[in-house]
Design a protein around this motif. Structure first.
Motif, PDB file in Angstrom:
ATOM      1  N   ASN A   1       0.816  -1.209   0.000  1.00 12.26           N
ATOM      2  CA  ASN A   1       0.000   0.000   0.000  1.00 12.26           C
ATOM      3  C   ASN A   1       0.853   1.263   0.000  1.00 12.26           C
ATOM      4  O   ASN A   1       0.483   2.267  -0.610  1.00 12.26           O
ATOM      5  CB  ASN A   1      -0.936  -0.006   1.205  1.00 12.26           C
ATOM      6  CG  ASN A   1      -2.027  -1.058   1.080  1.00 12.26           C
ATOM      7  OD1 ASN A   1      -2.707  -1.137   0.067  1.00 12.26           O
ATOM      8  ND2 ASN A   1      -2.198  -1.879   2.094  1.00 12.26           N
ATOM      9  N   LEU A   2       2.012   1.218   0.667  1.00 17.21           N
ATOM     10  CA  LEU A   2       2.901   2.373   0.663  1.00 17.21           C
ATOM     11  C   LEU A   2       3.529   2.579  -0.718  1.00 17.21           C
ATOM     12  O   LEU A   2       3.699   3.718  -1.162  1.00 17.21           O
ATOM     13  CB  LEU A   2       3.992   2.199   1.722  1.00 17.21           C
ATOM     14  CG  LEU A   2       3.512   2.193   3.181  1.00 17.21           C
ATOM     15  CD1 LEU A   2       4.688   2.017   4.122  1.00 17.21           C
ATOM     16  CD2 LEU A   2       2.754   3.473   3.506  1.00 17.21           C
ATOM     17  N   ILE A   3       3.853   1.494  -1.385  1.00 15.86           N
ATOM     18  CA  ILE A   3       4.390   1.599  -2.752  1.00 15.86           C
ATOM     19  C   ILE A   3       3.335   2.180  -3.685  1.00 15.86           C
ATOM     20  O   ILE A   3       3.637   2.983  -4.575  1.00 15.86           O
ATOM     21  CB  ILE A   3       4.868   0.217  -3.252  1.00 15.86           C
ATOM     22  CG1 ILE A   3       6.108  -0.222  -2.471  1.00 15.86           C
ATOM     23  CG2 ILE A   3       5.171   0.257  -4.745  1.00 15.86           C
ATOM     24  CD1 ILE A   3       6.571  -1.629  -2.803  1.00 15.86           C
ATOM     25  N   LYS A   4       2.080   1.786  -3.460  1.00 13.32           N
ATOM     26  CA  LYS A   4       0.992   2.321  -4.277  1.00 13.32           C
ATOM     27  C   LYS A   4       0.872   3.824  -4.105  1.00 13.32           C
ATOM     28  O   LYS A   4       0.644   4.557  -5.070  1.00 13.32           O
ATOM     29  CB  LYS A   4      -0.323   1.632  -3.895  1.00 13.32           C
ATOM     30  CG  LYS A   4      -1.506   2.065  -4.758  1.00 13.32           C
ATOM     31  CD  LYS A   4      -2.757   1.311  -4.369  1.00 13.32           C
ATOM     32  CE  LYS A   4      -3.944   1.739  -5.238  1.00 13.32           C
ATOM     33  NZ  LYS A   4      -5.190   1.016  -4.859  1.00 13.32           N
ATOM     34  N   VAL A   5       1.028   4.298  -2.861  1.00 11.96           N
ATOM     35  CA  VAL A   5       0.988   5.740  -2.608  1.00 11.96           C
ATOM     36  C   VAL A   5       2.135   6.425  -3.350  1.00 11.96           C
ATOM     37  O   VAL A   5       1.970   7.499  -3.941  1.00 11.96           O
ATOM     38  CB  VAL A   5       1.070   6.025  -1.102  1.00 11.96           C
ATOM     39  CG1 VAL A   5       1.242   7.517  -0.840  1.00 11.96           C
ATOM     40  CG2 VAL A   5      -0.178   5.516  -0.392  1.00 11.96           C
ATOM     41  N   LYS A   6       3.310   5.801  -3.333  1.00 11.32           N
ATOM     42  CA  LYS A   6       4.473   6.373  -4.011  1.00 11.32           C
ATOM     43  C   LYS A   6       4.263   6.444  -5.509  1.00 11.32           C
ATOM     44  O   LYS A   6       4.682   7.413  -6.164  1.00 11.32           O
ATOM     45  CB  LYS A   6       5.708   5.535  -3.688  1.00 11.32           C
ATOM     46  CG  LYS A   6       6.982   6.005  -4.354  1.00 11.32           C
ATOM     47  CD  LYS A   6       8.146   5.094  -4.004  1.00 11.32           C
ATOM     48  CE  LYS A   6       9.412   5.533  -4.740  1.00 11.32           C
ATOM     49  NZ  LYS A   6      10.547   4.632  -4.425  1.00 11.32           N
ATOM     50  N   ARG A   7       3.602   5.447  -6.070  1.00  9.75           N
ATOM     51  CA  ARG A   7       3.409   5.401  -7.520  1.00  9.75           C
ATOM     52  C   ARG A   7       2.225   6.238  -7.996  1.00  9.75           C
ATOM     53  O   ARG A   7       2.066   6.451  -9.190  1.00  9.75           O
ATOM     54  CB  ARG A   7       3.220   3.941  -7.956  1.00  9.75           C
ATOM     55  CG  ARG A   7       4.492   3.106  -7.798  1.00  9.75           C
ATOM     56  CD  ARG A   7       4.256   1.662  -8.195  1.00  9.75           C
ATOM     57  NE  ARG A   7       5.490   0.885  -8.107  1.00  9.75           N
ATOM     58  CZ  ARG A   7       5.561  -0.430  -8.305  1.00  9.75           C
ATOM     59  NH1 ARG A   7       4.456  -1.110  -8.606  1.00  9.75           N
ATOM     60  NH2 ARG A   7       6.719  -1.054  -8.200  1.00  9.75           N
ATOM     61  N   VAL A   8       1.379   6.655  -7.063  1.00  2.00           N
ATOM     62  CA  VAL A   8       0.253   7.522  -7.411  1.00  2.00           C
ATOM     63  C   VAL A   8       0.471   8.848  -6.685  1.00  2.00           C
ATOM     64  O   VAL A   8      -0.050   9.058  -5.584  1.00  2.00           O
ATOM     65  CB  VAL A   8      -1.094   6.887  -7.012  1.00  2.00           C
ATOM     66  CG1 VAL A   8      -2.256   7.758  -7.477  1.00  2.00           C
ATOM     67  CG2 VAL A   8      -1.224   5.482  -7.583  1.00  2.00           C
ATOM     68  N   PRO A   9       1.246   9.745  -7.244  1.00  2.00           N
ATOM     69  CA  PRO A   9       1.588  10.995  -6.543  1.00  2.00           C
ATOM     70  C   PRO A   9       0.388  11.869  -6.223  1.00  2.00           C
ATOM     71  O   PRO A   9       0.474  12.736  -5.354  1.00  2.00           O
ATOM     72  CB  PRO A   9       2.547  11.694  -7.521  1.00  2.00           C
ATOM     73  CG  PRO A   9       2.245  11.086  -8.854  1.00  2.00           C
ATOM     74  CD  PRO A   9       1.848   9.669  -8.580  1.00  2.00           C
ATOM     75  N   ASP A  10      -0.739  11.650  -6.932  1.00  2.00           N
ATOM     76  CA  ASP A  10      -1.931  12.443  -6.640  1.00  2.00           C
ATOM     77  C   ASP A  10      -2.358  12.287  -5.185  1.00  2.00           C
ATOM     78  O   ASP A  10      -2.869  13.230  -4.568  1.00  2.00           O
ATOM     79  CB  ASP A  10      -3.087  12.023  -7.547  1.00  2.00           C
ATOM     80  CG  ASP A  10      -2.826  12.363  -9.009  1.00  2.00           C
ATOM     81  OD1 ASP A  10      -1.833  13.057  -9.272  1.00  2.00           O
ATOM     82  OD2 ASP A  10      -3.603  11.926  -9.869  1.00  2.00           O
ATOM     83  N   ILE A  11      -2.153  11.088  -4.639  1.00  2.00           N
ATOM     84  CA  ILE A  11      -2.528  10.841  -3.245  1.00  2.00           C
ATOM     85  C   ILE A  11      -1.702  11.725  -2.315  1.00  2.00           C
ATOM     86  O   ILE A  11      -2.222  12.358  -1.396  1.00  2.00           O
ATOM     87  CB  ILE A  11      -2.343   9.352  -2.890  1.00  2.00           C
ATOM     88  CG1 ILE A  11      -3.256   8.475  -3.755  1.00  2.00           C
ATOM     89  CG2 ILE A  11      -2.625   9.119  -1.415  1.00  2.00           C
ATOM     90  CD1 ILE A  11      -3.046   6.991  -3.549  1.00  2.00           C
ATOM     91  N   LEU A  12      -0.392  11.780  -2.562  1.00  2.00           N
ATOM     92  CA  LEU A  12       0.481  12.597  -1.727  1.00  2.00           C
ATOM     93  C   LEU A  12       0.172  14.085  -1.877  1.00  2.00           C
ATOM     94  O   LEU A  12       0.210  14.838  -0.910  1.00  2.00           O
ATOM     95  CB  LEU A  12       1.949  12.325  -2.078  1.00  2.00           C
ATOM     96  CG  LEU A  12       2.500  10.963  -1.661  1.00  2.00           C
ATOM     97  CD1 LEU A  12       3.945  10.815  -2.128  1.00  2.00           C
ATOM     98  CD2 LEU A  12       2.426  10.789  -0.147  1.00  2.00           C
TER      99      LEU A  12
END
Length: 268
Positions: free
Chosen positions: A19-30
């Motif tokens: 899930n953390l990798i997914k956040v990293k790969r979807v910068p819109d979330i950050l």
């Protein structure tokens, strides 16, 4: 038994890492995670500070606990929408084929939420310090305030994870959470003292769990206006205990419900 516990922790770490990798790969979330807290802090401090007067304290110091609580509660809804999206995309079917604990998927999902909320808290606190907010209590009381906010958010993530597995699409989760959480946060002491609300809304605010969370954060951060009247309700007189009881109830009730629901979905 030790090997089983070790395997469970390993499964939970793997799904958390996913899930953390997914956040990293979807910068819109950050981007959303960092910009929304800044927007709330600036909006409430600069737009409403000159209109709302809180005797004995600046509105900036009064409002920050409310913004903290609102942001982490709304941030916890990510577990629900993410679980609904995984179900829609068939990711849960893939997990079912793996030799892993059913609860590990849920632990990874809620841990991912905890990371996002922790990042939001850091951004909000930094922004709050820039606009004049201060922690007027001790260092450890400030740490306890942050920990209590994140603990409440983590337990609420399990509630939203259950909702996410009970609906058919992430859009439904977003709509349901907005309809419930928006009035829950505003009919509270988050943005104005509960005593200034109309009688009916004042009663609701006194027993609102968000009010207890906000008051707990204010007390631990040392942002309680001097001479502020405390309601007659036990929840208002003991906000920290009320919040901890709420956390305990949510975890005890919804962790088993989520695991049972996940097993039921996976066996279809």
């Amino acid at each position: 038994m030790p090997s089983s516990i070790g395997t469970w922790f390993n499964d939970g770490w793997i799904t958390t890492r996913r899930n953390l990798i997914k956040v990293k790969r979807v910068p819109d979330i950050l981007v959303f995670t960092t910009l929304q807290p800044i927007m709330f802090v600036l909006l409430f401090t600069y737009v409403y500070e000159g209109v709302i007067n809180i005797p004995g304290i600046s509105y900036t110091e009064f409002i920050m606990a409310g913004i903290f609580a609102q942001t982490v509660v709304f941030g916890s809804t990510w577990s629900g929408s993410a679980m609904a999206q995984d179900l829609k995309d068939g990711i849960i079917d893939r997990f079912r084929t793996l030799p892993m604990s059913p609860s590990a998927v849920l632990v990874g999902r809620t841990n991912g939420d905890l990371f996002i909320n922790g990042l939001s808290m850091a951004v909000m606190m930094l922004t709050g310090l820039i606009v004049g907010w201060r922690i007027n209590s001790s260092f450890w009381e400030g740490v306890a305030g942050v920990a209590l906010l994140l603990l409440f958010a983590y337990s609420f993530s399990w509630v939203m994870a259950f909702v996410g597995m009970s609906v058919r699409s992430p859009e439904v989760v977003n709509n349901v959470s907005f309809l419930i959480l928006f009035p829950l946060t505003f009919i509270s002491n988050a943005f104005v003292p509960a005593e200034t609300l109309p009688p009916v809304l004042q009663t609701i605010a006194q027993y609102n769990p968000v009010s207890a969370l906000v008051q707990s954060a204010r007390e631990l951060f040392g942002n309680v206006p001097p001479g502020t009247p405390v309601g007659d309700a036990w929840t208002q007189q003991n906000p920290i205990a009320t919040t901890l009881i709420g956390v305990f109830v949510m975890l005890v009730v919804f962790v088993p419900l989520c695991i049972r629901k996940f097993v039921s979905i996976s066996s279809r």
